[in-house]
Design a protein around this motif. Structure first.
Motif, mmCIF file in Angstrom:
data_model
loop_
_atom_site.group_PDB
_atom_site.id
_atom_site.type_symbol
_atom_site.label_atom_id
_atom_site.label_comp_id
_atom_site.label_asym_id
_atom_site.label_seq_id
_atom_site.Cartn_x
_atom_site.Cartn_y
_atom_site.Cartn_z
ATOM 1 N N GLN A 47 -6.303 18.449 61.621
ATOM 2 C CA GLN A 47 -5.320 17.723 60.467
ATOM 3 C C GLN A 47 -3.863 17.690 60.775
ATOM 4 O OE1 GLN A 47 -6.766 15.677 57.815
ATOM 5 N NE2 GLN A 47 -4.671 15.302 58.169
ATOM 6 N N ASN A 48 -3.395 19.107 61.240
ATOM 7 C CA ASN A 48 -2.102 19.332 61.450
ATOM 8 C C ASN A 48 -1.733 18.580 62.428
ATOM 9 O OD1 ASN A 48 -1.789 21.133 59.057
ATOM 10 N ND2 ASN A 48 -2.504 23.101 60.400
ATOM 11 N N ASP A 49 -2.386 18.610 63.699
ATOM 12 C CA ASP A 49 -1.808 17.863 64.739
ATOM 13 C C ASP A 49 -1.890 16.287 64.473
ATOM 14 O OD1 ASP A 49 -1.875 20.202 66.265
ATOM 15 O OD2 ASP A 49 -3.685 20.076 67.186
ATOM 16 N N GLU A 90 1.421 15.960 62.550
ATOM 17 C CA GLU A 90 2.457 15.721 63.332
ATOM 18 C C GLU A 90 2.553 14.342 64.086
ATOM 19 O OE1 GLU A 90 2.138 19.310 65.847
ATOM 20 O OE2 GLU A 90 2.629 20.658 64.319
ATOM 21 N N ILE A 91 1.525 14.101 64.622
ATOM 22 C CA ILE A 91 1.624 12.591 65.495
ATOM 23 C C ILE A 91 1.858 11.582 64.691
ATOM 24 C CG2 ILE A 91 0.003 11.134 66.640
ATOM 25 C CD1 ILE A 91 -1.577 13.308 67.656
ATOM 26 N N ASP A 92 1.587 11.373 63.537
ATOM 27 C CA ASP A 92 2.093 10.595 62.472
ATOM 28 C C ASP A 92 3.401 10.601 62.172
ATOM 29 O OD1 ASP A 92 -0.539 9.351 62.068
ATOM 30 O OD2 ASP A 92 -0.943 10.523 60.259
ATOM 31 N N PHE A 149 -14.225 24.903 59.662
ATOM 32 C CA PHE A 149 -13.009 24.224 58.892
ATOM 33 C C PHE A 149 -11.813 24.794 59.269
ATOM 34 C CE2 PHE A 149 -16.636 23.935 56.100
ATOM 35 C CZ PHE A 149 -16.341 22.674 55.676
ATOM 36 N N PRO A 150 -11.356 26.114 59.680
ATOM 37 C CA PRO A 150 -10.081 26.368 60.306
ATOM 38 C C PRO A 150 -9.844 25.246 61.572
ATOM 39 C CG PRO A 150 -11.166 28.107 59.954
ATOM 40 C CD PRO A 150 -12.206 27.376 59.638
ATOM 41 N N VAL A 151 -10.789 24.884 62.310
ATOM 42 C CA VAL A 151 -10.518 24.045 63.459
ATOM 43 C C VAL A 151 -10.200 22.705 62.832
ATOM 44 C CG1 VAL A 151 -11.484 23.079 65.429
ATOM 45 C CG2 VAL A 151 -12.202 25.364 64.796
#
Length: 212
Positions: free
Chosen positions: A39-41, A44-46, A32-34
């Motif tokens: 999700q954070n990456d 950021e892309i969006d 889940f941390p992965v």
């Protein structure tokens, strides 16, 4: 895993299957941390895409490869855990212990399914982001081409406007002996007026056609 089992003696009493369950549960929990990092990456892309930064295509592709590798790891887990449930039911352990362990395995299967679904959604999001990046890049190239085309129109228009008086002046500069305007007192103003009129006519034509 050991600390978790030591704090759950009832679970530990189920034997080796309980240890296997605890290991799998810990592995899946650490996925889940992965997933949160992915999700954070993606967020950021969006954000970069909507800010007009189109230099993210390589990052999208690399992240897509990571998601595919991750998906290969988590997609088989629900089926593997279902096989483990069937194995537990055939071990002949105490009914209550088997029921408790089965309930725990069902919970782990639910976590594994959630992992697999989120990773699958990441693949869809990244695929859409890559398509959007390509679309925005194509749109920017089109806009650049249109802007360059407008500049070429302006340059061509002014070149034509400046060329016409030069053409008239060049003709008068050929030193012909027989030219009606040479013996006409208004010949020089006529030539200048012709240059101005031709240039003004071209300017109005280009202006009407929105080249200027």
């Amino acid at each position: 895993v050991r600390r978790h089992l030591q704090q759950s003696p009832q679970l530990l009493a189920s034997g080796p299957a309980a240890v296997l369950y605890a290991i799998i549960d810990q592995v899946i929990d650490e996925y889940f941390p992965v997933i949160d990092g992915l999700q954070n990456d993606i967020d950021e892309i969006d954000e970069q895409l909507f800010q007009g930064n189109l230099d993210v295509s390589r990052r999208i592709y690399e992240l897509s490869r990571e998601v595919i590798d991750f998906q290969r790891a988590v997609a088989p887990l629900p089926e593997v855990l279902e096989q483990l449930r069937r194995l537990v039911r055939r071990t002949g352990m105490d009914r209550d212990e088997a029921k408790s362990l089965d309930a725990n395995l069902v919970d782990v299967i639910d976590h594994a399914i959630r992992c697999a679904e989120r990773v699958e959604s990441f693949r869809a999001l990244l695929s859409n982001a890559l398509s959007l990046s390509a679309t925005l890049a194509s749109q920017r190239a089109t806009e650049t081409g249109l802007a360059q085309n407008e500049q070429m129109k302006r340059i061509s228009s002014w070149a034509a406007i400046l060329f016409t008086p030069s053409l008239i002046g060049a003709i008068y500069g050929m030193n012909f002996q027989i030219m009606p305007e040479l013996e006409w007192s208004f010949g020089y103003p006529y030539a200048l007026g012709l240059m101005v009129a031709a240039a003004l006519g071209l300017y109005l034509v280009f202006k009407k056609n929105k080249w200027l």
